[in-house]
Design a protein around this motif. Structure first.
Motif, PDB file in Angstrom:
ATOM      1  N   TYR A 139      -8.606  14.423 -11.040  1.00  0.00           N
ATOM      2  CA  TYR A 139      -7.190  14.548 -11.412  1.00  0.00           C
ATOM      3  C   TYR A 139      -6.301  13.649 -10.558  1.00  0.00           C
ATOM      4  O   TYR A 139      -6.742  13.078  -9.573  1.00  0.00           O
ATOM      5  N   SER A 140      -5.086  13.533 -11.004  1.00  0.00           N
ATOM      6  CA  SER A 140      -4.044  12.672 -10.405  1.00  0.00           C
ATOM      7  C   SER A 140      -4.294  11.215 -10.791  1.00  0.00           C
ATOM      8  O   SER A 140      -3.606  10.677 -11.625  1.00  0.00           O
ATOM      9  N   SER A 141      -5.262  10.555 -10.168  1.00  0.00           N
ATOM     10  CA  SER A 141      -5.740   9.227 -10.575  1.00  0.00           C
ATOM     11  C   SER A 141      -4.652   8.214 -10.952  1.00  0.00           C
ATOM     12  O   SER A 141      -4.662   7.683 -12.065  1.00  0.00           O
ATOM     13  N   PRO A 142      -3.711   7.959 -10.047  1.00  0.00           N
ATOM     14  CA  PRO A 142      -2.661   6.993 -10.389  1.00  0.00           C
ATOM     15  C   PRO A 142      -3.164   5.555 -10.389  1.00  0.00           C
ATOM     16  O   PRO A 142      -4.183   5.248  -9.774  1.00  0.00           O
ATOM     17  N   ASN A 143      -2.428   4.709 -11.082  1.00  0.00           N
ATOM     18  CA  ASN A 143      -2.697   3.270 -11.014  1.00  0.00           C
ATOM     19  C   ASN A 143      -1.889   2.733  -9.853  1.00  0.00           C
ATOM     20  O   ASN A 143      -0.663   2.845  -9.858  1.00  0.00           O
TER      21      ASN A 143
END
Ligand code: ARG
Length: 504
Positions: free
Chosen positions: A53-57
């Motif tokens: 989860y979260s996994s921002p670019n």
């Protein structure tokens, strides 16, 4: 009844970065977690679950889609852990792809090292916007960006590679601050860049099964739809210069994680718009007759609409958190508690701001999109995070004030046998059923809405069942009821990712 505690077991660490891209690589911790998972036997019915989860670019700012993934992912991981599953909390950073090449190229032209140091994410965002604008209007520039990604992926230009390392490091540092503010933790970080090399192996596996074809120099595969055997789907895997794609990196990641962790389930907490991506991931594995496709779940959620600050449309999460904090300060100023210092108030306001955002989010069902509304999120009364915190703090205060009133095992039940008392007992007893439902559906909104009902029942009982000035047996009975209520409220708040306040 859930058996295990929801306490965090792991520690944040970064695993297996093929090229040393982060200072925090700590392989000892990684081995510990792999060992822990390997020793685990599945006979007790508990599962090994990766929640990603979260996994921002990280070339782009932390967008609101990532915020929802962070909030939902954290509470789902808490729930799974609460039931005794062995949960690995994973953050999969988007740190690879043409977007990085655009950034790198644009930085050469528009970048300012000073600004980069002062406000990395904001500066990188401005530079990225400029680069993207050029890409859209200038085909020459677009080709340059494509070429730069090729150079980065081949790692044959150390200057470009070092610059990428620096952007990545700065972005990670900012991210860690955000996660700290949100009280979010991960057991491990992975990133897309880790899998750019492993893509070759994936292509080879598909090649051996004769599933690869070339179209205009690019590499594609044709697979069977796992939902409908009659349907065939063509999916691109490599660009015509041989560089990797998002899906191909995800495929390499599944195979590696299975080997490394041997998970029973892997949940991707990602917004609904990426359904096709995850469907194709499964289609490829299905066509390869790899049963692992059954263990992958795309935990979808709807978008947040209209999240903006007073200055305009929100892009950066820390702007949203600051806005929430200021609004929370305004909201609690009227009820200022003189025993609390100004500095503590700042901290409380920060937690209240985060609480307001989390509760507003998790009061909506996961799959529905919703419109963010500051006034609704920050109300002192009604179904809001602030009112949950307020009720919790009030109960803690009450319990502290009467802590010399020891509870005996035989209680005078008549002292709580009123409509309000019985209603509160009923609500406390509902916890089991509610948490089972939330667990079965992986739906934190069930817990949030239960919290609202529990809070209302507590507040009503608190008004009616006074303790002060009562005889000792009455005090004992009522206090016991409020201690139970506080414990359930506290547990449930923590399950949805809140930090319950003891005073405010
Ligand atoms: N970085 C992506 C984004 O912000 C989300 C990644 C989701 N996880 C995955 N394994 N593809 O859109």
């Amino acid at each position: 009844m859930p058996a295990a505690s929801s306490k965090r077991i792991g520690q944040t660490f970064y695993i297996d970065l093929p090229m040393k891209i982060n200072n925090k690589v700590n392989l000892k911790d990684k081995n510990l977690i792999v060992e822990r998972w390997q020793q685990r036997n599945n006979d007790d019915g508990r599962q090994k679950i990766i929640v990603e989860y979260s996994s921002p670019n990280i070339a782009k700012p932390f967008h609101v889609g990532n915020l929802r993934s962070t909030i939902i992912g954290n509470s789902v991981a808490n729930l799974l852990q609460f039931y005794g599953n062995d949960v690995l909390r994973m953050n999969y950073l988007g740190d690879w792809g043409t977007q990085f090449a655009i950034l790198s190229l644009a930085f050469d032209r528009f970048g300012d090292p000073d600004q980069l140091r002062r406000a990395p994410l904001k500066h990188l965002f401005d530079v990225y916007v400029e680069g993207n604008r050029l890409c859209e209007s200038d085909i020459g520039w677009k080709n340059l960006a494509k070429n730069r990604f090729y150079q980065l992926e081949q790692s044959n230009d150390s200057k470009i590679y070092e610059q990428w390392c620096e952007f990545r490091r700065l972005s990670c540092e900012e991210l860690e601050k955000l996660y700290e503010r949100l009280a979010i933790q991960f057991d491990c970080y992975e990133s897309e860049s880790m899998y750019s090399g492993a893509v070759k192996d994936v292509i080879e596996i598909l090649q051996q099964r004769q599933l690869i074809k070339t179209i205009d120099g690019a590499t594609w595969t044709e697979v069977i739809d796992h939902n409908d055997e009659r349907k065939k789907i063509s999916i691109p895997l490599l660009k015509n210069d041989g560089t990797s794609l998002y899906l191909t990196r995800d495929l390499a990641a599944v195979l590696n994680r299975r080997k490394q962790f041997g998970f029973d389930r892997m949940l991707y907490v990602v917004d609904s718009s990426q359904w096709k991506h995850f469907n194709n991931l499964k289609n490829i594995l299905y066509t390869l007759h790899d049963p692992v496709y059954r263990n992958l779940e795309h935990l979808k959620f709807g978008r947040i609409l209209g999240m903006s600050t007073r200055k305009g449309e929100a892009i950066f999460l820390d702007d949203v958190l600051n806005e929430a904090k200021h609004r929370a300060l305004e909201a609690i100023q009227t009820s200022q508690n003189t025993k609390i210092s100004a500095e503590q108030y700042e901290q409380i306001a920060d937690i209240l701001g985060v609480t307001a955002i989390i509760v507003h989010d998790l009061s909506n069902r996961r799959v529905s999109e919703y419109r963010f509304n500051w006034n609704r999120a920050l109300r002192m009364n009604g179904n809001t995070g602030i009112s949950l915190q307020y009720t919790h703090a009030r109960l803690c205060n009450l319990i502290k004030n009467f802590n010399d009133c020891h509870c005996s095992s035989s209680l005078d039940i008549t002292a709580i046998d009123t409509i309000e008392g019985r209603n509160l007992i009923n609500q406390i007893l509902m916890f089991d059923e509610m948490i089972d439902q939330a667990y079965d559906q992986l739906e934190p909104s069930i817990l949030t809405n239960y919290l609202f009902n529990l809070k209302t029942a507590i507040n009503r009982a608190n008004q009616e069942l006074t303790i002060k000035g009562q005889t000792q047996p009455i005090q004992q009975a009522r206090l016991s009821l409020f201690i139970c209520a506080r414990n359930v409220l506290n547990q449930c708040m923590r399950l949805i990712g809140l930090q319950p306040l003891e005073s405010m």
